[in-house]
Motif scaffolding. Structure first.
Motif, PDB file in Angstrom:
ATOM      1  N   SER A   1       2.947  10.631   6.663  1.00  0.00           N
ATOM      2  CA  SER A   1       3.033   9.353   7.094  1.00  0.00           C
ATOM      3  C   SER A   1       3.331   9.264   8.317  1.00  0.00           C
ATOM      4  O   SER A   1       3.777  10.381   8.795  1.00  0.00           O
TER       5      SER A   1
ATOM      6  N   THR B   1      -4.051   5.103   2.334  1.00  0.00           N
ATOM      7  CA  THR B   1      -4.003   3.969   2.751  1.00  0.00           C
ATOM      8  C   THR B   1      -4.555   3.451   4.064  1.00  0.00           C
ATOM      9  O   THR B   1      -4.330   4.039   5.076  1.00  0.00           O
TER      10      THR B   1
ATOM     11  N   LYS C   1       0.777  -1.110  -0.083  1.00  0.00           N
ATOM     12  CA  LYS C   1       0.018  -0.112   0.002  1.00  0.00           C
ATOM     13  C   LYS C   1       0.903   1.183  -0.125  1.00  0.00           C
ATOM     14  O   LYS C   1       0.829   1.998  -0.908  1.00  0.00           O
ATOM     15  N   THR C   2       1.677   1.420   1.049  1.00  0.00           N
ATOM     16  CA  THR C   2       2.812   2.284   1.086  1.00  0.00           C
ATOM     17  C   THR C   2       3.462   2.584  -0.086  1.00  0.00           C
ATOM     18  O   THR C   2       3.803   3.639  -0.365  1.00  0.00           O
TER      19      THR C   2
ATOM     20  N   ILE D   1       2.833  14.642   1.511  1.00  0.00           N
ATOM     21  CA  ILE D   1       2.886  13.059   2.130  1.00  0.00           C
ATOM     22  C   ILE D   1       2.659  13.159   3.633  1.00  0.00           C
ATOM     23  O   ILE D   1       3.204  14.266   4.231  1.00  0.00           O
TER      24      ILE D   1
ATOM     25  N   LEU E   1       2.294   4.829  -2.507  1.00  0.00           N
ATOM     26  CA  LEU E   1       2.254   6.287  -2.416  1.00  0.00           C
ATOM     27  C   LEU E   1       3.871   6.547  -2.628  1.00  0.00           C
ATOM     28  O   LEU E   1       4.176   7.826  -3.149  1.00  0.00           O
ATOM     29  N   GLU E   2       4.703   5.807  -2.390  1.00  0.00           N
ATOM     30  CA  GLU E   2       6.019   5.897  -2.342  1.00  0.00           C
ATOM     31  C   GLU E   2       6.550   6.029  -3.813  1.00  0.00           C
ATOM     32  O   GLU E   2       7.358   7.035  -4.454  1.00  0.00           O
TER      33      GLU E   2
ATOM     34  N   ASP F   1      -0.666   8.281   4.371  1.00  0.00           N
ATOM     35  CA  ASP F   1      -0.121   6.885   4.525  1.00  0.00           C
ATOM     36  C   ASP F   1      -0.459   6.706   6.043  1.00  0.00           C
ATOM     37  O   ASP F   1      -0.191   7.168   6.806  1.00  0.00           O
ATOM     38  N   ASP F   2      -1.549   5.589   6.040  1.00  0.00           N
ATOM     39  CA  ASP F   2      -2.102   4.868   7.450  1.00  0.00           C
ATOM     40  C   ASP F   2      -2.518   5.761   8.221  1.00  0.00           C
ATOM     41  O   ASP F   2      -2.305   6.309   9.521  1.00  0.00           O
TER      42      ASP F   2
END
Lengths: 371, 197
Positions: A119, A342, A36-37, A117, A40-41, A315-316
Motif C-alpha cells: 500500500s 484496488t 476498497k482499501t 500487503i 484489503l484491511e 492497494d492502489d
C-alpha cells in the motif's frame, strides 16, 4: 492459499458485505471512500489480527455499533478448507476462531494465512528509518521460522529488562559490572546469536529472489540487493565473545543513557541500488519499483519456505507505478497467486488492452451493486 | 452509601484483602462469621494470631517453621550434603509431598525481577553462600518463568566456582497430558531433556 468468500459485519463503512473472489486476479474499483482499501484491511485482519492502517481496533467499528465481525473462507494448496473468523467488540475485545474453534492465543493465527500487503503507506520501507527496514526482515523471518520469532521476542524482553536495570543502577549510583547484569547479558547473547545467524542466512537467500524479481518488474539495468550492517560486525564464530566484551565495555555508558547501546536490535539494513544506498541516490520512481520488488520477493520467499501460496493485496497500485509496470506485475502475480488489487480507475485496464478473460479477472464495483 | 454497621464494614474490608477474595466474596464470608457462634469466631481469630506469633522463618533455610532451625534442617536422617533451592515455602511443601527428596532446602523468597525492582539483595542469597561448604550437590527447583531462568543462571554462576554439582529439575510434559495439546516451548524442552530407557 485462496480466499473464497469474505463476509463483513459493521466493519468500517460496511453494514453487511459479502464477497466471492476468484482464484486469480480480483480488481476492486470504485470512487474514493467507497471501501476498497477496507476490503484489503479486513483480509489483513484475518491474517495478522490487526490492520495495516494506523489506529486502534475500536476505530474500525462502524459508527454507533458495538462490534465488528469478519468471516473468511479459504482453501489451501492441498484443497483443504480453512475458515477464519475474527470478532471485536467494545466490551469483550478481540476473538479469533480457526475452523470454528476459538484460539487461546490470538497470535497463533499468524503464518496460517500468508498475505503480502502493498500500500502507499509501505513506501517507508525504502525511504524511512532503520527500524522500519528491520521490521520488514523480522516480519519475514517471524512468519517462516518459529525459532527466530521466539528468540526475537525474548531478546526484546530482556533488552527491556536490562534497560530498566540500567536506570536503577544510575539512580543508586552503581557502576560496577556485577554478576546480575552479567547474567542478563549471558541470556541476551544466546538469543542475539540466533537472531544474527538467522538474519544473515535469510538475507543471503532473500537476495537471490530479489534479484530475479527486480529483473522481471523493472527495466533498470542495475543490481539490487539487501545488505545487513550488523551492530556486532564479526563472523558467527566470534560473535558471542565479541558481544560479551562489548556489553561489558559499554556498560558505564549504557548506565548513563539508560539503554543498551550495542546488539542486533541496532542492526542496519541497507537497500543497495547498484552499490549505493537507495535512500541517498534513489529517485521517486526507483523507490517505488524497489518497494514493489521487495514486496513481491517477500511473497515468493515466504512461499518457498512454508509451502503455501501467499495472497497479494495491492492497494492502489496505480498510484505507485506507471501503467506498463502495473500491467506487467498483474500479469505475473495474477497468474501465480490470488491477487486483490484496488483502483479508482478501471478504464485504464481497458485502455491498455488488458485481457480480462485471458487473465481470469473478476471485477468488483463499489459500492456493491453500483457497477 | 453503605448502610452496613461500621464493625461489619471493617470486617468486609479486611477480608477483601485476601488474595483471590473480592468485595462480594468478602461480604459472604463476613456474614458467615456473623451468623456462626461466637466461639467459632474466637477460634478463628486465635488461629490467625497464633500463626503470626508462633511461626517464624528458619534462620538456615528460610522455610516457615515453629522451631528454629526447622524440622528439616535439624533432621539428622536427611542428606546434609544436598541442597534444593526453591522460590517459596509452598514449592518446598510440594516437593516434600513426593517423598522422593531427602536432602535439605533453601527458600529464596522470590526471584530476581528487574521489572518489579527485586535484585539479589532482596532475596535470601547472602545466607546461602556459607551453607554451601561441604555440599556435594545443589538442585534448582525454580519456576521456569523468564525471571526464574534469570535467577537460576545468576545463582549457578555464583555456585559453579565452588566445585559443587549443580543441576535443575527436569522440564517437560506433566502426567496425563496429550502431546498434541502441549505448547511448542514445552515440547522443545521435553525433547531436549529426553532420558535413556
Amino acid at each position: 492459499m485462496k480466499l473464497k468468500t469474505l463476509k463483513l459485519n459493521y466493519f468500517r463503512n460496511y453494514d453487511n458485505g459479502f464477497f466471492e473472489f476468484n482464484d486469480n486476479l480480483n480488481i476492486i474499483y470504485g470512487d474514493n471512500g467507497t471501501g476498497k482499501t477496507t476490503l484489503l484491511e479486513a483480509i489483513h485482519f484475518l491474517s495478522l489480527t490487526k490492520s495495516f492502517r494506523a489506529g486502534s481496533d475500536a476505530d474500525v467499528i462502524k459508527n454507533k455499533q458495538d462490534y465488528f465481525q469478519i468471516f473468511g473462507q479459504f482453501t489451501n494448496s492441498k484443497k483443504k478448507e480453512i475458515s477464519v473468523n475474527l470478532n471485536y467488540s467494545r466490551h469483550e475485545g478481540k476473538k479469533v476462531f480457526l475452523n470454528k474453534n476459538e484460539l487461546k492465543k490470538k497470535t497463533d493465527i499468524i503464518g496460517k494465512i500468508p498475505v503480502i500487503i502493498l500500500s502507499p503507506g509501505t513506501q517507508k520501507i525504502t525511504e524511512g528509518g532503520p527500524l522500519i527496514r528491520r521490521n520488514f526482515i523480522d516480519r519475514i523471518l517471524a512468519q517462516i521460522n518459529k525459532e527466530y520469532l521466539i528468540a526475537l521476542m525474548e531478546y526484546k524482553k530482556y533488552i527491556y529488562q536490562r534497560n530498566i536495570l540500567l536506570n536503577k543502577y544510575r539512580e543508586k549510583r552503581i557502576n560496577k559490572y556485577d554478576k546480575y547484569i552479567e547474567t542478563i547479558d549471558e541470556i541476551l547473547i544466546d538469543y542475539a546469536y540466533t537472531i544474527q545467524r538467522k538474519r544473515s542466512e535469510c538475507i543471503e537467500s532473500f537476495n537471490l529472489v530479489l534479484k530475479e524479481v527486480f529483473k522481471k518488474t523493472s527495466h533498470f539495468n542495475k543490481e539490487v540487493s539487501v545488505k545487513i550492517n550488523p551492530n556486532i560486525n564479526v563472523d558467527l564464530e566470534n560473535f558471542k565473545n565479541v558481544f560479551r566484551e562489548k556489553l561489558a565495555a559499554k556498560f558505564e555508558k549504557d548506565i548513563l543513557f539508560g539503554r543498551t547501546g550495542t546488539g542486533p536490535h541496532l542492526d542496519h539494513l541497507l537497500l543497495l541500488f547498484g552499490d549505493r544506498d537507495i535512500r541517498f541516490i534513489g529517485s521517486h520512481g526507483e523507490h517505488k519499483i524497489l518497494l514493489v520488488s521487495l514486496k513481491m520477493s517477500e511473497g515468493i520467499y515466504i512461499e518457498k519456505n512454508i509451502n503455501e501460496k501467499v495472497i497479494f493485496l495491492l492497494d492502489d497500485l496505480f498510484a505507485m507505478l506507471d501503467v506498463t509496470h502495473c500491467m506487467n506485475i498483474l500479469k505475473e502475480v495474477g497468474q501465480q497467486n490470488q491477487t486483490l488489487v484496488t483502483t479508482a480507475d478501471i478504464t485504464a485496464f481497458k485502455k491498455y488492452g488488458f485481457d480480462f478473460k485471458k487473465y481470469n479477472v473478476k471485477t468488483f464495483g463499489l459500492p456493491i451493486g453500483f457497477s | 452509601m453503605s448502610t452496613l454497621p461500621a464493625s461489619l464494614q471493617i470486617l468486609i474490608d479486611q477480608l477483601s484483602r485476601f488474595p483471590g477474595v473480592g468485595k462480594k466474596s468478602a461480604q459472604r464470608l463476613a456474614f458467615f462469621i456473623l451468623k456462626n457462634p461466637r466461639d467459632d469466631a474466637v477460634a478463628m481469630a486465635k488461629a490467625i494470631i497464633d500463626v503470626k506469633d508462633r511461626i517464624s522463618e528458619c534462620s538456615q533455610c528460610h522455610n516457615i517453621s515453629e522451631d528454629d532451625p526447622c524440622d528439616i534442617c535439624s533432621d539428622l536422617k536427611r542428606d546434609h550434603s544436598t541442597i534444593c533451592i526453591v522460590q517459596e515455602s509452598m514449592d518446598m511443601l510440594a516437593i516434600e509431598k513426593t517423598g522422593r527428596y531427602r536432602g535439605l532446602y533453601h527458600v529464596l523468597g522470590g526471584v530476581l525481577s528487574p521489572l518489579n525492582g527485586i535484585g539479589p539483595n532482596d532475596l535470601n542469597i547472602d545466607d546461602l553462600m556459607p551453607r554451601l561448604d561441604g555440599i556435594k550437590e545443589v538442585i534448582f527447583a525454580i519456576n521456569p518463568t523468564r525471571d526464574g531462568e534469570t535467577t537460576l543462571l545468576y545463582l549457578s554462576k555464583l555456585i559453579k566456582n565452588k566445585g559443587i554439582n549443580v543441576s535443575r529439575i527436569a522440564q517437560g510434559l506433566p502426567m496425563g497430558i496429550d502431546i498434541e495439546f502441549a505448547d511448542e516451548l514445552t515440547l522443545t524442552h521435553a525433547i531436549k531433556g529426553r532420558t535413556q530407557l
